[in-house]
Design a protein around this motif. Structure first.
Motif, PDB file in Angstrom:
ATOM      1  N   TYR A   1      38.667  15.788  75.109  1.00 19.03           N
ATOM      2  CA  TYR A   1      38.997  16.069  73.582  1.00 19.03           C
ATOM      3  C   TYR A   1      39.573  14.634  73.022  1.00 19.03           C
ATOM      4  CZ  TYR A   1      37.212  20.719  73.576  1.00 19.03           C
ATOM      5  OH  TYR A   1      36.505  22.117  73.386  1.00 19.03           O
ATOM      6  N   ALA A   2      39.416  13.659  73.755  1.00 13.46           N
ATOM      7  CA  ALA A   2      40.093  12.515  73.181  1.00 13.46           C
ATOM      8  C   ALA A   2      39.538  11.927  71.744  1.00 13.46           C
ATOM      9  CB  ALA A   2      39.841  11.259  74.281  1.00 13.46           C
ATOM     10  N   GLY A   3      40.263  11.984  70.602  1.00 14.48           N
ATOM     11  CA  GLY A   3      39.684  11.476  69.371  1.00 14.48           C
ATOM     12  C   GLY A   3      39.423  12.784  68.673  1.00 14.48           C
ATOM     13  N   ASP A   4      39.616  13.996  68.950  1.00 19.38           N
ATOM     14  CA  ASP A   4      39.145  15.071  68.460  1.00 19.38           C
ATOM     15  C   ASP A   4      40.195  16.254  68.623  1.00 19.38           C
ATOM     16  OD1 ASP A   4      37.839  16.970  67.154  1.00 19.38           O
ATOM     17  OD2 ASP A   4      36.317  17.607  68.801  1.00 19.38           O
ATOM     18  N   VAL A   5      41.338  15.776  67.958  1.00 16.92           N
ATOM     19  CA  VAL A   5      42.450  16.780  68.173  1.00 16.92           C
ATOM     20  C   VAL A   5      42.076  18.336  67.753  1.00 16.92           C
ATOM     21  CG1 VAL A   5      45.030  17.277  68.270  1.00 16.92           C
ATOM     22  CG2 VAL A   5      44.216  15.055  68.348  1.00 16.92           C
ATOM     23  N   ASP A   6      41.481  18.107  66.338  1.00 20.67           N
ATOM     24  CA  ASP A   6      41.378  19.274  65.665  1.00 20.67           C
ATOM     25  C   ASP A   6      40.296  20.014  66.580  1.00 20.67           C
ATOM     26  OD1 ASP A   6      42.970  18.867  63.802  1.00 20.67           O
ATOM     27  OD2 ASP A   6      41.925  17.404  62.640  1.00 20.67           O
ATOM     28  N   GLY A   7      39.335  19.479  67.017  1.00 21.09           N
ATOM     29  CA  GLY A   7      38.462  20.212  67.802  1.00 21.09           C
ATOM     30  C   GLY A   7      39.062  20.966  68.915  1.00 21.09           C
ATOM     31  N   TYR A   8      39.945  20.287  69.444  1.00 20.81           N
ATOM     32  CA  TYR A   8      40.705  20.875  70.616  1.00 20.81           C
ATOM     33  C   TYR A   8      41.372  22.249  70.095  1.00 20.81           C
ATOM     34  CZ  TYR A   8      43.660  21.955  74.617  1.00 20.81           C
ATOM     35  OH  TYR A   8      44.388  22.592  75.650  1.00 20.81           O
ATOM     36  N   ILE A   9      42.209  22.059  68.957  1.00 26.36           N
ATOM     37  CA  ILE A   9      42.846  23.147  68.575  1.00 26.36           C
ATOM     38  C   ILE A   9      41.985  24.460  67.943  1.00 26.36           C
ATOM     39  CG2 ILE A   9      44.380  23.722  66.534  1.00 26.36           C
ATOM     40  CD1 ILE A   9      46.190  22.204  68.758  1.00 26.36           C
ATOM     41  N   ALA A  10      40.804  23.868  67.453  1.00 22.63           N
ATOM     42  CA  ALA A  10      39.973  24.982  67.151  1.00 22.63           C
ATOM     43  C   ALA A  10      39.389  25.615  68.367  1.00 22.63           C
ATOM     44  CB  ALA A  10      38.769  24.333  66.283  1.00 22.63           C
ATOM     45  N   MET A  11      39.130  24.943  69.259  1.00 20.30           N
ATOM     46  CA  MET A  11      38.536  25.544  70.581  1.00 20.30           C
ATOM     47  C   MET A  11      39.786  26.567  71.038  1.00 20.30           C
ATOM     48  SD  MET A  11      36.402  26.049  73.079  1.00 20.30           S
ATOM     49  CE  MET A  11      35.034  24.725  72.892  1.00 20.30           C
ATOM     50  N   LEU A  12      40.815  26.147  71.175  1.00 22.47           N
ATOM     51  CA  LEU A  12      41.912  26.640  71.845  1.00 22.47           C
ATOM     52  C   LEU A  12      42.318  28.106  70.915  1.00 22.47           C
ATOM     53  CD1 LEU A  12      45.450  25.409  72.703  1.00 22.47           C
ATOM     54  CD2 LEU A  12      45.449  27.305  71.544  1.00 22.47           C
ATOM     55  N   CYS A  13      42.099  27.961  69.686  1.00 26.58           N
ATOM     56  CA  CYS A  13      42.317  29.217  68.738  1.00 26.58           C
ATOM     57  C   CYS A  13      41.433  30.297  68.837  1.00 26.58           C
ATOM     58  CB  CYS A  13      42.651  28.773  67.436  1.00 26.58           C
ATOM     59  SG  CYS A  13      44.168  27.820  67.206  1.00 26.58           S
ATOM     60  N   ASP A  14      39.940  29.810  68.790  1.00 28.35           N
ATOM     61  CA  ASP A  14      39.052  30.544  68.378  1.00 28.35           C
ATOM     62  C   ASP A  14      38.352  31.176  69.725  1.00 28.35           C
ATOM     63  OD1 ASP A  14      39.385  29.761  65.951  1.00 28.35           O
ATOM     64  OD2 ASP A  14      37.999  28.427  65.775  1.00 28.35           O
ATOM     65  N   ALA A  15      38.315  30.096  70.977  1.00 25.05           N
ATOM     66  CA  ALA A  15      37.862  30.695  72.024  1.00 25.05           C
ATOM     67  C   ALA A  15      38.712  31.029  72.921  1.00 25.05           C
ATOM     68  CB  ALA A  15      37.006  29.501  72.703  1.00 25.05           C
ATOM     69  N   TRP A  16      39.653  30.344  73.371  1.00 27.02           N
ATOM     70  CA  TRP A  16      40.684  30.589  74.649  1.00 27.02           C
ATOM     71  C   TRP A  16      41.749  31.688  74.083  1.00 27.02           C
ATOM     72  CZ3 TRP A  16      42.385  25.034  76.135  1.00 27.02           C
ATOM     73  CH2 TRP A  16      41.159  24.269  76.506  1.00 27.02           C
ATOM     74  N   MET A  17      42.137  31.757  73.101  1.00 28.00           N
ATOM     75  CA  MET A  17      43.166  32.541  72.500  1.00 28.00           C
ATOM     76  C   MET A  17      42.632  34.039  72.641  1.00 28.00           C
ATOM     77  SD  MET A  17      46.567  32.299  71.332  1.00 28.00           S
ATOM     78  CE  MET A  17      46.916  30.972  70.623  1.00 28.00           C
ATOM     79  N   PRO A  18      41.504  34.464  72.160  1.00 26.87           N
ATOM     80  CA  PRO A  18      40.827  35.869  72.407  1.00 26.87           C
ATOM     81  C   PRO A  18      41.000  36.184  73.787  1.00 26.87           C
ATOM     82  CG  PRO A  18      39.619  34.668  70.775  1.00 26.87           C
ATOM     83  CD  PRO A  18      40.451  33.566  71.452  1.00 26.87           C
ATOM     84  N   GLN A  19      40.473  35.160  74.799  1.00 26.07           N
ATOM     85  CA  GLN A  19      40.159  35.506  76.213  1.00 26.07           C
ATOM     86  C   GLN A  19      41.603  35.677  76.570  1.00 26.07           C
ATOM     87  OE1 GLN A  19      37.831  32.139  77.402  1.00 26.07           O
ATOM     88  NE2 GLN A  19      38.095  32.879  79.395  1.00 26.07           N
ATOM     89  N   VAL A  20      42.569  34.962  76.597  1.00 23.90           N
ATOM     90  CA  VAL A  20      44.149  35.035  76.998  1.00 23.90           C
ATOM     91  C   VAL A  20      44.575  36.304  76.436  1.00 23.90           C
ATOM     92  CG1 VAL A  20      46.352  34.043  76.892  1.00 23.90           C
ATOM     93  CG2 VAL A  20      44.433  32.483  77.135  1.00 23.90           C
ATOM     94  N   ALA A  21      44.381  36.756  75.446  1.00 21.70           N
ATOM     95  CA  ALA A  21      45.045  37.888  74.719  1.00 21.70           C
ATOM     96  C   ALA A  21      44.452  39.020  75.644  1.00 21.70           C
ATOM     97  CB  ALA A  21      44.895  38.128  73.422  1.00 21.70           C
ATOM     98  N   ALA A  22      43.083  38.916  75.620  1.00 24.50           N
ATOM     99  CA  ALA A  22      42.439  40.120  76.186  1.00 24.50           C
ATOM    100  C   ALA A  22      43.044  40.439  77.737  1.00 24.50           C
ATOM    101  CB  ALA A  22      40.815  40.127  76.193  1.00 24.50           C
ATOM    102  N   SER A  23      43.105  39.192  78.364  1.00 26.35           N
ATOM    103  CA  SER A  23      43.474  39.417  79.609  1.00 26.35           C
ATOM    104  C   SER A  23      44.818  40.204  80.050  1.00 26.35           C
ATOM    105  CB  SER A  23      43.624  37.928  80.432  1.00 26.35           C
ATOM    106  OG  SER A  23      44.375  37.117  79.980  1.00 26.35           O
ATOM    107  N   GLY A  24      45.811  39.964  79.033  1.00 19.52           N
ATOM    108  CA  GLY A  24      47.110  40.583  79.143  1.00 19.52           C
ATOM    109  C   GLY A  24      47.856  39.614  79.891  1.00 19.52           C
ATOM    110  N   LEU A  25      47.316  38.345  80.307  1.00 16.00           N
ATOM    111  CA  LEU A  25      48.035  37.421  81.202  1.00 16.00           C
ATOM    112  C   LEU A  25      49.289  36.883  80.521  1.00 16.00           C
ATOM    113  CD1 LEU A  25      45.198  36.052  83.157  1.00 16.00           C
ATOM    114  CD2 LEU A  25      46.896  37.664  84.249  1.00 16.00           C
TER     115      LEU A  25
END
Ligand SMILES: [Zn+2]
Length: 405
Positions: A185-209
């Motif tokens: 994600y070099a040069g695209d910090v906002d893209g990384y944050i968007a991915m983290l918030c919109d794709a990973w966070m739901p996954q992490v939350a659902a996993s209960g981990l």
């Protein structure tokens, strides 16, 4: 407390000197000739030995000191590799930021962590965990943050959870996807944050981990605005937050964390008066990490007197991590809290018990010796609790009890 003749404890530790660390109690809430009784892993009696109920098993402590089991509320125990080579570079004069820009730092640990299997991550963390346990630690927080892709972040959290199955210890986990920017994600910090918030966070939350969500708000980490987006995503999924804040510069991260009623804001060397006030208003714990301060040879001190005056609870943790704090001794962290940061012995003890529990959102379950809490105890061969803070590199642990065992 009145003797309860109907009560039969599974186990009782008696004729001990007890530092209960109860909130508001003077002198660490000490009981001179005390006893602690447990049923089913919970404390059912904590008081004078003369008033103690009967028990199936009675353990005479012969005047030893009992404290709550210690709590390390900020660690990066799970990681691949180590950074001894980088340590050598730093000794030769390179700065943390120079090493980071040269592709070292967090990214070198990212590579080693991505390359490690879950079993390898667990195996490499166990000796570090064992070092903490040997000093009476009964609860440890472990963060992700070296995967920086969904697959490895989840693997780290799963490995952290597995530590709790491998050893008699309570493990609390934090999802730290916003630790550093991965090279993809070099040069695209906002893209990384968007991915983290919109794709990973739901996954992490659902996993209960993950029990909480953490971020690194710093010049070499993420801006306050990017951190805010991470916190908003955490809030959408009902996860509490904490933050690496004001370690190398004042980005007003602690004040931001306070607006999200964060469990803790950690590091805080560059915290200003407004930040202190914000933490006080929110009831957010200030977690100080003297191991990182020492290892990085920092000179800016956290505003201990301001935190104290404002009544902000102060915790101390090892920050055990391969780059800036390869420390696996919470006893030494306490000594550093006193020697380097000017905390009192009582503040250091509260910092690894009652306040550390609160920094994990577990203030009602662990961190003091009180009826109703988990029977997590450390029994010490010492003359006074201050000795735990005073010594360097000496471990006076006699026994460690986790959940009454
Ligand atoms: Zn950290």
């Amino acid at each position: 407390m009145e003797r309860d003749s109907a009560m039969l404890c599974d186990r009782i530790w008696t004729h001990a000197r007890i530092a209960t660390l109860r909130e508001g109690a003077p002198d660490m809430g000490c009981i001179e000739d005390g006893a602690v009784g447990t049923v089913g892993g919970a404390i059912v009696f904590a008081g004078n030995a003369a008033d103690a109920p009967d028990a199936r098993e009675v353990i005479a402590c012969e005047g030893r000191w009992i404290t709550p089991g210690l709590i390390d509320c900020h660690t990066h125990l799970i990681h691949g590799g180590n950074r001894a080579r980088e340590f050598e570079m730093r000794l030769a004069g390179a700065s943390y930021e120079e090493i980071a820009r040269a592709g070292g730092g967090i990214l070198s640990t990212m590579k080693a962590t991505r390359a490690a299997s879950e079993a390898e991550l667990v195996a490499s963390a166990l000796p570090r965990l064992d070092a903490l346990i040997a000093e009476g630690v009964t609860t440890v927080e472990v963060k992700s943050g070296y995967g920086l892709n969904a697959e490895t972040e989840i693997r780290m959290l799963r490995a952290a959870r597995r530590l709790g199955g491998e050893r008699p210890v309570r493990v609390e986990t934090s999802f730290l996807g916003a630790h550093a920017l991965p090279p993809e994600y070099a040069g695209d910090v906002d893209g990384y944050i968007a991915m983290l918030c919109d794709a990973w966070m739901p996954q992490v939350a659902a996993s209960g981990l993950a029990d909480a969500v953490d971020a690194f708000c710093e010049g070499i980490g993420f801006t306050a605005e990017q951190t805010r987006r991470v916190f908003e995503a955490a809030a959408r999924h009902g996860l509490p937050v904490k933050l690496h804040a004001e370690q190398l510069s004042n980005r007003h991260g602690a004040a931001l964390a306070a607006t999200f009623r964060a469990l803790s804001a950690d590091h805080l060397e560059y915290l200003d008066e407004d930040g202190v006030a914000a933490l006080a208003r929110a009831g957010t714990v200030a977690t100080l990490l003297p191991g990182a301060w020492y290892f990085m040879r920092e000179t800016k001190l956290p505003p201990v007197e301001g935190l104290r005056r404002a009544g902000v609870p102060i915790a101390i943790a090892t920050d055990c991590n391969p780059g800036t704090s390869p420390l696996t001794s919470l006893l030494l962290a306490m000594n550093m809290g006193a020697t380097l940061f000017g905390l009192t012995a009582a503040e250091c003890l509260a910092g690894v018990t009652r306040h550390a529990a609160r920094a994990l959102g577990l203030g009602d379950r662990i961190g003091t010796i009180e009826v109703g809490k988990s029977c997590d105890l450390a029994i010490w061969d010492i003359e006074s609790p201050a000795e735990l803070v005073y010594r360097m590199g000496f471990n006076p642990l006699h026994a460690r009890i986790w959940s009454g065992q």
